[in-house]
Scaffold this motif. Structure first.
Motif, PDB file in Angstrom:
ATOM      1  N   PRO A 699      62.531  55.253-105.182  1.00 57.05           N
ATOM      2  CA  PRO A 699      61.115  55.599-105.383  1.00 57.05           C
ATOM      3  C   PRO A 699      60.974  57.067-105.772  1.00 57.05           C
ATOM      4  N   ASP A 703      55.918  58.487-105.273  1.00 56.32           N
ATOM      5  CA  ASP A 703      55.979  57.305-104.413  1.00 56.32           C
ATOM      6  C   ASP A 703      56.463  57.657-103.013  1.00 56.32           C
ATOM      7  N   ASN A 787      58.807  47.508-106.708  1.00 56.74           N
ATOM      8  CA  ASN A 787      57.822  48.466-106.216  1.00 56.74           C
ATOM      9  C   ASN A 787      56.456  48.212-106.846  1.00 56.74           C
ATOM     10  N   SER A 789      51.869  48.573-105.776  1.00 56.94           N
ATOM     11  CA  SER A 789      50.921  49.303-104.929  1.00 56.94           C
ATOM     12  C   SER A 789      50.093  48.324-104.096  1.00 56.94           C
ATOM     13  N   PRO A 806      52.480  52.673-101.993  1.00 59.04           N
ATOM     14  CA  PRO A 806      53.512  51.829-102.617  1.00 59.04           C
ATOM     15  C   PRO A 806      54.231  50.974-101.581  1.00 59.04           C
TER      16      PRO A 806
END
Length: 960
Positions: A699, A703, A787, A789, A806
């Protein structure tokens, strides 16, 4: 300790003695020149090597070379240069100069690539898919720049966010500012450290200094580490030893699209390069490039609000809740029905008193709530948004880009080189993320020092990002609105009050007239309701006009003053003190890395090792990223290492290789990335390859550590301490989906992990009869911990707080695809070719509400025909046609875009690119005329991005 030092001293003495003995052997000196057979011009940059030995040289600017070797006579010299036939010459006497003429030819399948295995090999024998654009192809491309030309490669797509900012993607999950593609420039990661995605070629290599581009579609983490999840782009500049002298190019043309503020505008592109080598030891180069233009404009005014029953196909500015794709400030909306209801049903204010009086006139037969419902749109259709501003009134379209690059090279001997290099770029452009960002006076520098040979390198570099005067365009629109007329305290109350007055007046008038005419209260109520509802559109228009009276108009001093204050205030600000749109980022990246190839120590197999250590030093002036307990922004440490082994079997017809990499980020568990591959060669030029590998993406910085309050939600990184800091682990935190479904469910966090992909590929490459080049592959990808949201709602005693954070998708995402490329060499050096690619998300129907943001057309194809030198006349041409089908783009651009009924569709388009060129050999001048999207079939490549029209150009180049 003393014994250890003594051992080191003895080792140094032994190496020095060995070196002395080696160089003490009889040295033979061979000299000569190389010229172009068709032009008789000297050819600098030709590689001259001694067959079977490490000795070699490169011709200088006059086509001259000198080789010193201890090999006995006779020996064979090999002359190679891209686009020319390789020639071998036997030398029996060193006293005579070796003068060679090389002939130009179209090459198919003869390119040498490095990125596939981190070692030089034929592109035919690459163990994975790879595309290459060499400097000869760059000069012949019908695209305005080499970066634009990437779109003509098989399976590669671009997302154009502005003239100078484009994102590269392969095999699905496309995005603006793509964090799943890695881009290296001369071995340096070209990402903006705080954003973690490449900034295109804003800080990079000029056209004159570009030697070649290699693109690996698909996972490449086994050798290149984090973020090479979807692929890698390697841009390599020219060596000052190989390419010497002064080169320059002046390019000018027009951008044309009738939807822009001014349909046709000029653009200018200038580059200069100078390189000089001294005595095969010391060399330097310096590059300067500058681009200026009025940029492409984003002006999609379709309604993406999805409010009041409208959608992209039916919505327009008549919708009171209108939110245009490229209008900003209109994202702020309130439900008028709910906002007015308390006052409407409570006497003591004009609205409540008026409704109460009407109800009393019926003796209470019609309740205040019935009257309120009668003249107001129902709650599902009563959303009202602020009046927004068009992007062209907010963004800075005065695109500029200045690039400066310099490098110093020192060769200790022919196989050991030390170099120091610096690249600096600055400019103004536009980028698309969750908002449109005006990247104004952006600055970024990359600086490295490197020691390298043909079997190892050691390098250290840093990337320094400075966001300058950059700002979020959407936030600017909202900030100007708030600075002029605050939403909560003025604009919405005025709008709602005016609407209610009109609606209640219309209802009351018809109601009383109906009663007076003898109708029953029920009949009068029905007539009054019809009149109030029928005038809704008119009431909305009048209410907006009333609330917008005195609104700041673009181009006026008052507007510019308000905009200036918002632009100069750090994001996010707040309504009370003023919204800020300035994007502040001064994050730096530091990296050290090495690679060693044991080819000189091990002969029975190939063995290579490498590793790196990386540090991100976050710095947003405490405006974007979270701070620790001491009030400081964080540093992120990563390290990794890899080993690769290979072996040829079956008379060198089968090449097996295996690689394993381990990477560790301080915030996540370590990641292993293996790669296994096999290449089988038969009939000399036919190659079947297969590979299995994994890739991963840690990430990115935002993130992990973002902590930013926006008008829609607070954006948080996914690390556990941020959840704890804002109390998101409690039972009062719900997913937005569960609330919208009317069944709030407490949200339970899972461990936040790096993304991972398992990729399997089978491919075939061949060169048939020296004329037909075939390249085909089919692949499957399985993504884990993808990944995305998650929007969360925290219910408190004082109201609700909205967060966007996230998280990882629980299930696997599966995709597959294939591609085929064909190139054919016709007589007289004409070439024709094409490629087609297909990409598909296999389990799309299983995703539910999760937005995978695959964002890729199923089919894309390219066709081309050209000749670099027609009948040895030094005239050349190239024509290409590129096409892609329509697809749905999912995005968080200015609020979530819901994927329903093909909303967010990017239309299919085709574009014709063409160029003609003429070389004048004696003055070394090349003239080129061309156009991209020659037919003017304007298009957009991703959601919220500008419309691209025709770009026509003419250039004059010297010593290209």
């Amino acid at each position: 300790m003393k014994l250890t030092r003594q051992k080191h001293h003895w080792l140094i003495i032994v190496f020095l003695l060995l070196g002395h003995l080696t160089y003490g052997q009889t040295q033979r000196t061979i000299t000569g020149t190389v010229v172009n057979s068709s032009t008789s011009q000297a050819m600098p940059g030709v590689t001259v090597s001694v067959k079977g030995a490490a000795a070699g040289a490169v011709t200088n600017n006059n086509g001259e070379f000198t080789i010193k070797t201890s090999r006995s006579l006779p020996l064979t010299l090999v002359f190679t240069y891209i686009g020319f036939s390789t020639q071998e010459v036997t030398v029996t006497d060193t006293s005579a100069a070796v003068n060679i003429q090389l002939s130009s030819t179209e090459i198919l399948g003869q390119e040498v690539v490095v990125s596939a295995s981190r070692t030089a090999q034929s592109i035919l024998e690459s163990p994975v898919s790879i595309e290459k654009l060499d400097n000869r192809a760059i000069k012949a491309t019908p695209a305005p720049t080499f970066y634009d030309a990437l779109a003509n490669m098989k399976g590669i797509e671009l997302s154009t966010q502005s003239l100078t900012f484009k994102s590269v993607n392969t095999r699905g999950f496309n995005s603006n500012g793509n964090t799943r593609m890695l881009q290296l420039i001369d071995g340096m990661d070209n990402q903006a450290p705080g954003l973690n995605f490449s900034v295109g070629n804003i800080v990079g290599i000029t056209e004159l200094d570009m030697d070649n581009v290699e693109v690996l579609p698909g996972a490449a983490s086994a050798l290149y580490g984090p973020n090479a999840l979807n692929g890698i782009v390697l841009l390599n500049s020219k060596s000052p030893f190989q390419y010497q002298g002064l080169s320059a190019i002046v390019k000018s043309g027009i951008l044309s699209d009738d939807g822009r503020s001014k349909g046709t505008t000029g653009y200018y592109d200038v580059a200069v390069r100078y390189a000089k080598a001294f005595n095969d030891k010391f060399a330097f180069k310096i590059n300067l490039g500058y681009i200026k233009a009025d940029d492409w404009q984003a002006y999609d005014d379709r309604d993406q609000s999805l409010l009041n029953g409208y959608d992209l196909k039916t919505g327009n500015r008549i919708n009171p809740g209108y939110n245009g794709v490229n209008t900003y400030g209109d994202e702020t909306n309130v439900n008028m029905y709910g906002a007015l209801k308390p006052a409407a049903l409570t006497p003591g204010n004009p609205l409540g008193n008026g409704i109460a009086a009407l109800s009393a006139a019926t003796g209470g037969a019609i309740t205040p709530e019935q009257i309120y419902k009668a003249f107001m749109p129902d709650s599902a259709r009563s959303f009202v948004s602020r009046t927004g501003y068009n992007e062209r009134d907010l963004a800075d379209y005065d695109t500029k880009n200045l690039k400066v690059n310099a490098a110093l090279h020192y060769r200790f001997h022919s196989n050991l080189e030390l170099l120091a290099q610096g690249s600096y770029g600055t400019g103004t452009t536009v980028y698309t993320g969750a908002d449109r960002y005006s990247i104004k006076n952006f600055r970024m520098g990359q600086y490295k020092i490197e020691l390298r040979a043909d079997n190892f390198y050691v390098r250290a570099y840093t990337t320094q990002e400075r966001s300058g005067d950059s700002y979020a365009v959407g936030t600017l629109g909202a900030g100007i609105n708030e600075a002029w007329s605050p939403s909560a305290s003025q604009w919405f109350p005025e709008y709602f009050g005016n609407y209610a007055t009109q609606g209640l007046t219309a209802f009351s008038t018809v109601f009383q007239q109906s009663l007076q005419s003898g109708q029953t209260p029920a009949q009068a109520f029905a007539a009054a309701t019809a009149a109030a509802q029928g005038g809704s559109t008119q009431f909305h228009s009048a209410a907006r006009e009333f609330a917008d009276r005195g609104r700041l108009i673009p181009g006026t001093p008052q507007f510019d003053e308000a905009a200036g204050k918002v632009k100069n205030k750090p994001i996010p600000g707040d309504v009370a003190t003023g919204i800020g749109a300035k994007f502040t980022d001064k994050t730096n990246l530091y990296q050290g890395e090495f690679m060693y190839n044991f080819k000189n120590q091990i002969s029975f197999m190939d063995l290579m090792i490498g590793g790196n250590y990386r540090v991100y030093a976050l710095n947003s002036d405490k405006t974007i990223f979270a701070v620790d307990d001491n009030g400081d922004e964080f540093r992120i440490n990563e390290y990794g290492g890899y080993v690769q082994a290979g072996k040829k079997l079956l008379n060198d017809n089968l090449k097996l290789s295996a690689a394993l990499r381990y990477d560790k980020n301080e915030n996540f568990e370590g990641q292993f990335s293996p790669r296994l591959s096999a290449v089988y060669t038969f009939l000399k030029t036919h190659n079947i390859r297969t590979s299995f590998q994994t890739g991963f993406r840690i990430p990115h910085c935002q993130d992990q550590y973002i902590d930013l309050l926006t008008p829609q939600a607070r954006l948080l990184g996914g690390l556990p301490f941020l959840r704890e800091r804002y109390g998101l682990n409690g039972p009062n935190v719900f997913s937005l989906e569960s609330i919208q479904a009317g069944n709030p469910q407490p949200y339970t966090f899972r461990e936040f992990k790096p993304e991972k992909v398992e990729a399997f590929e089978i491919g075939y490459k061949s060169l048939v009869a020296g004329k037909l080049f075939i390249d085909a592959y089919v692949y499957t990808n399985t993504f884990k911990n993808f990944n995305g949201s998650q929007v969360l709602v925290k219910v408190t005693q004082t109201g609700q707080e909205v967060y966007s954070i996230p998280v990882n998708y629980q299930n696997d995402l599966k995709s597959w695809g294939w591609a085929l490329g064909l190139d054919y060499r016709l007589p007289a050096n004409f070439t024709v070719g094409g490629n087609v690619s297909y990409n598909k998300l296999r389990n799309e129907d299983e995703l539910g509400s999760f937005q995978a943001m695959y964002n890729t057309p199923r089919f894309r194809y390219n066709l081309n025909v050209g000749n670099r030198n027609i009948a040895q006349s030094n005239f050349g041409f190239n024509i290409s046609w590129r096409w892609q089908e329509a697809f749905v783009w999912s995005s968080s651009f200015v609020g979530p875009l819901v994927r329903v009924n093909n909303l967010g569709e990017i239309p299919a388009y085709g574009a014709l690119d063409a160029q003609v060129s003429k070389l004048f050999p004696k003055p070394k001048v090349t003239i080129k005329i061309g156009a991209a999207n020659l037919t003017g079939n304007k298009y957009i490549q991703s959601w919220g991005n500008p419309t691209v029209g025709t770009q026509a150009y003419a250039s004059v180049g010297y010593n290209l």
